[in-house]
Write a protein that holds these residues in place. Structure first.
Motif, PDB file in Angstrom:
ATOM      1  N   LEU A  61     -61.528  57.023 -24.567  1.00 20.30           N
ATOM      2  CA  LEU A  61     -61.764  55.846 -25.391  1.00 20.30           C
ATOM      3  C   LEU A  61     -60.448  55.533 -26.090  1.00 20.30           C
ATOM      4  O   LEU A  61     -59.918  56.368 -26.820  1.00 20.30           O
ATOM      5  N   VAL A  62     -59.922  54.337 -25.859  1.00 19.91           N
ATOM      6  CA  VAL A  62     -58.614  53.981 -26.400  1.00 19.91           C
ATOM      7  C   VAL A  62     -58.773  52.963 -27.523  1.00 19.91           C
ATOM      8  O   VAL A  62     -59.407  51.922 -27.354  1.00 19.91           O
ATOM      9  N   PHE A  63     -58.195  53.315 -28.672  1.00 17.95           N
ATOM     10  CA  PHE A  63     -58.141  52.437 -29.838  1.00 17.95           C
ATOM     11  C   PHE A  63     -56.710  51.918 -29.944  1.00 17.95           C
ATOM     12  O   PHE A  63     -55.810  52.688 -30.277  1.00 17.95           O
ATOM     13  N   ASP A  64     -56.483  50.652 -29.649  1.00 17.74           N
ATOM     14  CA  ASP A  64     -55.178  50.016 -29.875  1.00 17.74           C
ATOM     15  C   ASP A  64     -55.279  49.260 -31.192  1.00 17.74           C
ATOM     16  O   ASP A  64     -56.036  48.289 -31.301  1.00 17.74           O
ATOM     17  N   ILE A  65     -54.531  49.715 -32.180  1.00 15.65           N
ATOM     18  CA  ILE A  65     -54.602  49.158 -33.533  1.00 15.65           C
ATOM     19  C   ILE A  65     -53.286  48.461 -33.843  1.00 15.65           C
ATOM     20  O   ILE A  65     -52.215  49.035 -33.653  1.00 15.65           O
ATOM     21  N   ALA A  66     -53.377  47.243 -34.342  1.00 13.82           N
ATOM     22  CA  ALA A  66     -52.181  46.487 -34.729  1.00 13.82           C
ATOM     23  C   ALA A  66     -52.397  45.895 -36.114  1.00 13.82           C
ATOM     24  O   ALA A  66     -53.463  45.370 -36.422  1.00 13.82           O
ATOM     25  N   GLY A  67     -51.367  45.995 -36.949  1.00 12.36           N
ATOM     26  CA  GLY A  67     -51.421  45.393 -38.273  1.00 12.36           C
ATOM     27  C   GLY A  67     -51.251  43.886 -38.184  1.00 12.36           C
ATOM     28  O   GLY A  67     -50.796  43.345 -37.176  1.00 12.36           O
ATOM     29  N   GLU A  68     -51.638  43.215 -39.253  1.00 13.55           N
ATOM     30  CA  GLU A  68     -51.487  41.762 -39.328  1.00 13.55           C
ATOM     31  C   GLU A  68     -50.748  41.392 -40.603  1.00 13.55           C
ATOM     32  O   GLU A  68     -50.632  42.192 -41.526  1.00 13.55           O
ATOM     33  N   GLY A  69     -50.285  40.164 -40.654  1.00 16.13           N
ATOM     34  CA  GLY A  69     -49.651  39.645 -41.856  1.00 16.13           C
ATOM     35  C   GLY A  69     -48.429  40.438 -42.250  1.00 16.13           C
ATOM     36  O   GLY A  69     -47.542  40.695 -41.434  1.00 16.13           O
ATOM     37  N   ALA A  70     -48.402  40.869 -43.511  1.00 14.45           N
ATOM     38  CA  ALA A  70     -47.249  41.600 -44.034  1.00 14.45           C
ATOM     39  C   ALA A  70     -47.055  42.955 -43.353  1.00 14.45           C
ATOM     40  O   ALA A  70     -45.989  43.550 -43.461  1.00 14.45           O
ATOM     41  N   HIS A  71     -48.067  43.430 -42.645  1.00 21.46           N
ATOM     42  CA  HIS A  71     -47.992  44.747 -42.008  1.00 21.46           C
ATOM     43  C   HIS A  71     -48.070  44.648 -40.487  1.00 21.46           C
ATOM     44  O   HIS A  71     -48.518  45.578 -39.820  1.00 21.46           O
ATOM     45  N   GLU A  72     -47.600  43.544 -39.926  1.00 21.27           N
ATOM     46  CA  GLU A  72     -47.725  43.369 -38.478  1.00 21.27           C
ATOM     47  C   GLU A  72     -46.864  44.340 -37.673  1.00 21.27           C
ATOM     48  O   GLU A  72     -47.073  44.508 -36.479  1.00 21.27           O
ATOM     49  N   GLU A  73     -45.923  45.006 -38.320  1.00 24.51           N
ATOM     50  CA  GLU A  73     -45.119  45.997 -37.604  1.00 24.51           C
ATOM     51  C   GLU A  73     -45.907  47.273 -37.323  1.00 24.51           C
ATOM     52  O   GLU A  73     -45.515  48.081 -36.487  1.00 24.51           O
ATOM     53  N   TYR A  74     -47.025  47.457 -38.029  1.00 24.14           N
ATOM     54  CA  TYR A  74     -47.834  48.663 -37.824  1.00 24.14           C
ATOM     55  C   TYR A  74     -48.565  48.574 -36.480  1.00 24.14           C
ATOM     56  O   TYR A  74     -49.247  47.597 -36.186  1.00 24.14           O
ATOM     57  N   ALA A  75     -48.431  49.610 -35.672  1.00 24.53           N
ATOM     58  CA  ALA A  75     -49.149  49.677 -34.393  1.00 24.53           C
ATOM     59  C   ALA A  75     -49.366  51.150 -34.040  1.00 24.53           C
ATOM     60  O   ALA A  75     -48.443  51.961 -34.147  1.00 24.53           O
ATOM     61  N   ARG A  76     -50.575  51.477 -33.653  1.00 27.58           N
ATOM     62  CA  ARG A  76     -50.910  52.835 -33.222  1.00 27.58           C
ATOM     63  C   ARG A  76     -51.904  52.730 -32.072  1.00 27.58           C
ATOM     64  O   ARG A  76     -52.728  51.822 -32.022  1.00 27.58           O
ATOM     65  N   THR A  77     -51.827  53.707 -31.199  1.00 29.15           N
ATOM     66  CA  THR A  77     -52.805  53.834 -30.127  1.00 29.15           C
ATOM     67  C   THR A  77     -53.332  55.254 -30.143  1.00 29.15           C
ATOM     68  O   THR A  77     -52.552  56.209 -30.195  1.00 29.15           O
TER      69      THR A  77
END
Length: 158
Positions: A61-77
């Motif tokens: 099960l893969v969770f691709d998480i991306a930040g939005e707005g001021a935190h759009e640089e945040y990304a984790r899988t």
């Protein structure tokens, strides 16, 4: 102030099996309810909101998480093995089939009995998902329940 919540949830259409009208309705309701109210805090994230894409890849099960707005640089899988959850997933999907069948012609008391079992397994699945995400993403019980519905949508075999 951080906003640790999901603002968008997508299911990977390439890994999503075909669905009956009832199952498709449950998917849409789960996504709507999840976006309306959730608690989703990835470990070490500066703040949200977040976009989530769920998929199945190689029995994970893969969770691709991306930040939005001021935190759009945040990304984790995060890729989580489904093996620890397979039993509850199979049991839950079997009882869901029984529930849909009961809706077509059983007495209200029979429907209620099947639904009680279905809710119990749903809670068990949500607890298992919450445990699998521990140390990666903090979620509350209602968020876990709605996410488990979506995991089942991905897991279900057409």
């Amino acid at each position: 102030m951080s906003d640790h919540r999901l603002s968008a949830v997508d299911l990977d259409m390439a890994t999503l099996p075909p669905a009956t009208a009832e199952i498709e309705h449950e998917r849409r309701v789960a996504i709507f309810d999840l976006i309306e109210k959730n608690s989703f805090e990835p470990e070490g994230a500066p703040g949200g909101p977040y976009k989530l894409k769920l998929s199945l890849q190689d029995n994970r099960l893969v969770f691709d998480i991306a930040g939005e707005g001021a935190h759009e640089e945040y990304a984790r899988t995060y890729a989580l093995s489904l093996t620890p959850m397979k039993s509850v997933l199979k049991d839950y999907l079997l009882i869901c089939d029984s529930y849909y069948e009961a809706l077509r012609g059983s007495s209200p008391s029979q429907i209620e009995a099947v639904d009680m079992g279905r809710r119990g397994l749903h809670n068990e699945g949500a607890d298992a998902l919450e445990e699998r995400l521990k140390g990666k993403v903090a979620i509350d019980h209602e968020t876990a329940r709605r996410l488990f519905t979506l995991v089942c949508a991905l897991y279900r075999r057409g």
